[in-house]
Design an enzyme around this catalytic site. Structure first.
Site, PDB file in Angstrom:
ATOM      1  CD  GLU A 155     103.360  38.085   5.538  1.00  0.00           C
ATOM      2  OE1 GLU A 155     104.256  37.761   4.723  1.00  0.00           O
ATOM      3  OE2 GLU A 155     103.210  37.542   6.634  1.00  0.00           O
ATOM      4  CD  GLU A 187      98.213  39.872   8.730  1.00  0.00           C
ATOM      5  OE1 GLU A 187      97.203  39.166   8.765  1.00  0.00           O
ATOM      6  OE2 GLU A 187      99.373  39.411   8.687  1.00  0.00           O
ATOM      7  CB  CYS A 219     107.637  36.015   4.657  1.00  0.00           C
ATOM      8  SG  CYS A 219     106.928  36.803   6.109  1.00  0.00           S
ATOM      9  CG  ASN A 242     106.339  30.722   8.400  1.00  0.00           C
ATOM     10  OD1 ASN A 242     105.108  30.760   8.388  1.00  0.00           O
ATOM     11  ND2 ASN A 242     107.082  31.727   7.970  1.00  0.00           N
TER      12      ASN A 242
END
Length: 483
Positions: free
Chosen positions: A252, A464, A286, A153
């Protein structure tokens, strides 16, 4: 790239074909047409790539922080110079509108710039000892070989968000990009190659057998860290496998973000914000808000504004002028939209706009789904439980603050949440109670290369970006010295 020319494996500084000679097609999701081919690597190639990363580690880990920073800074400049080329490739391969693709390339480059500077901030500390003849100090050193597995994505920025800190820390790596977007990964690795990253420091395996490649990476004793972005189910499985060799893990995973609009908020402003963030990348993000809770006193105004904004979104191929909604990534994703809308309407939700697949004139693809607003969504509906990952805004009225906090937290996920309010006390009180790793207060874009990104609960481990992002790639060594 033709089927015969496909050389998308990058091992020890060389572009290679799969040992079997097998390739797989890469398609444009807007049309279904084949736009290229990728090498179909597997376990054998993965093991060779790991060995190359091991061989390169000693030399790379002993380079100076300034040398590593210089290479990352050069990669940053090259990526920006190729911004248009990379963005157009992303639009063709992944489907997102060209404007969003350009923004992603800039975001991807930001990680290179940020971690170029963070490389020069790696340091240890001195610690007082209870003994007069002893001194303590710490060193921070690279963990070793990193396995990086990235999603489709955000096919460029998720690579730089992982490889940027890995390079800065002195780690070598093996990248497994999503099989739906391997061409973006190839173009990204060419940026690193042209920036002067030495052979073997970054390696890449493209292939359709994600399970086999992933297992080879996480079960290897030579791989000392896994970094993964993708679904919660796969992330949990990889983390469990990684436990066998006690490697470092940062993952993640999925999200199911609540978007709460309190009665004192401006419903028009909140609805405009919801429209912008909900339909970004066709909802395939997300941190996309999945459950929109609006106080009943401003519910109708919010719905009216949101519906008007959604009605103005142009659907089409991502490189067409003015397009805001491109295709979903594949038929499975589109079928999920149909299933969630059918379930919601059967249980009493109202479709205010959209709610079906659409055809785009001159484009042959079948995965265009109309941006959709559902009203009167209830907690028993599928869309209230499962991550949507598509262009459906599901709106629920609420009456009480405690009630909406309970609803917002009633999920295994904990990545991002949003709230709109003009009251500082409400903002602080609710932020403290929401069990999420990222909170946007009157802000639909609480992300940056300079900020830590990550979730809690089943949305992941580790962070991150930001100054925490490089910590995931460093071990702390304590040194005791007798004097």
């Amino acid at each position: 790239m033709t089927q015969q020319q496909a050389q998308t494996l990058y091992i020890a500084g060389e572009w290679k074909s799969a040992e079997s000679g097998e390739t797989f097609p890469v398609t444009d999701p807007s049309s279904g047409e084949v736009i290229g081919y990728a090498s179909d690597g597997g376990v054998s190639e993965t093991e060779t790539a790991i060995a190359a990363a091991v061989d390169a580690f000693q030399a790379w880990s002993t380079t100076t922080a300034y040398q590593r920073a210089d290479i990352l800074s050069k990669a940053h400049r090259i990526m920006l110079e190729r911004r248009e080329e990379l963005a157009r490739l992303m639009t063709q391969e992944q489907g997102k509108p060209l404007r969003a693709a350009r923004n992603e390339v800039t975001y991807a480059a930001d990680f290179l710039s940020w971690f170029a500077e963070e490389a020069k901030r790696i340091g240890g500390i001195t610690i007082p000892s209870a003994r007069a003849d002893q001194r303590f100090m710490t060193m921070r050193q690279p963990v070793g070989v990193v396995a990086a597995i990235t999603p489709w994505n955000y096919p460029i920025s998720m690579i730089t968000r992982k490889l940027g800190p890995a390079l800065a820390a002195g780690c070598t790596s093996v990248l497994k990009p999503a099989s739906l977007t391997p061409l973006c990964a190839v173009a990204t690795l060419r940026v690193f190659e042209d920036a002067g990253v030495p052979a073997g420091v970054i390696n890449m395996i493209t292939g359709r057998s994600a399970s086999a490649i992933g297992t080879a990476l996480v079960e290897s004793k030579d791989v000392r860290k896994l970094t993964f972005t993708g679904s919660t189910a796969i992330g949990k499985r990889l983390a469990a496998q990684a436990a066998g060799t006690l490697k470092r893990v940062s993952v993640e995973l999925g999200g199911h973000a609540p978007f709460i609009v309190f009665p004192d908020a401006d419903p028009v402003r909140a609805a405009k914000g919801a429209a912008l963030v909900k339909f970004l990348n066709m909802g395939q993000a997300c941190i996309s808000p999945n459950r929109i809770y609006v106080h009943r006193s401003i519910y109708d105004t919010f719905l009216s504004t949101l519906t008007d904004r959604v009605a103005a979104l142009k659907i089409g191929r991502g490189d067409q002028d003015g397009v805001a909604i491109g295709p979903l990534i594949d038929d499975r994703a589109t079928e999920k939209m149909e299933s969630q809308v059918a379930d919601a309407t059967a249980k009493g939700a109202r479709v205010l706009i959209g709610g079906e697949r659409v055809t785009v004139e001159g484009v042959g693809g079948t995965n265009f789904y109309a941006p959709t607003v559902l009203a009167d969504v209830t907690p028993d509906m599928e869309i209230s439980v499962d991550e949507t990952f598509g262009p459906i805004a599901a709106v629920t009225p609420f009456d009480d603050e405690d009630e909406v906090i309970r609803l917002a937290n009633d999920t295994e996920y904990g990545l991002a949440a949003y709230l709109y309010t003009n009251d500082l006390s409400t903002a602080i009180r609710v932020t403290e109670q929401l069990r999420y790793g990222i909170i946007g207060v009157n802000d639909i874009n609480p992300t940056s290369a300079a900020a830590p990104f990550g979730g809690v609960k089943s949305s992941g481990l580790g962070r991150e970006g930001g100054d925490e992002g490089i910590d995931e790639y460093l071990d702390t060594k304590l040194v005791g010295i007798a004097v």
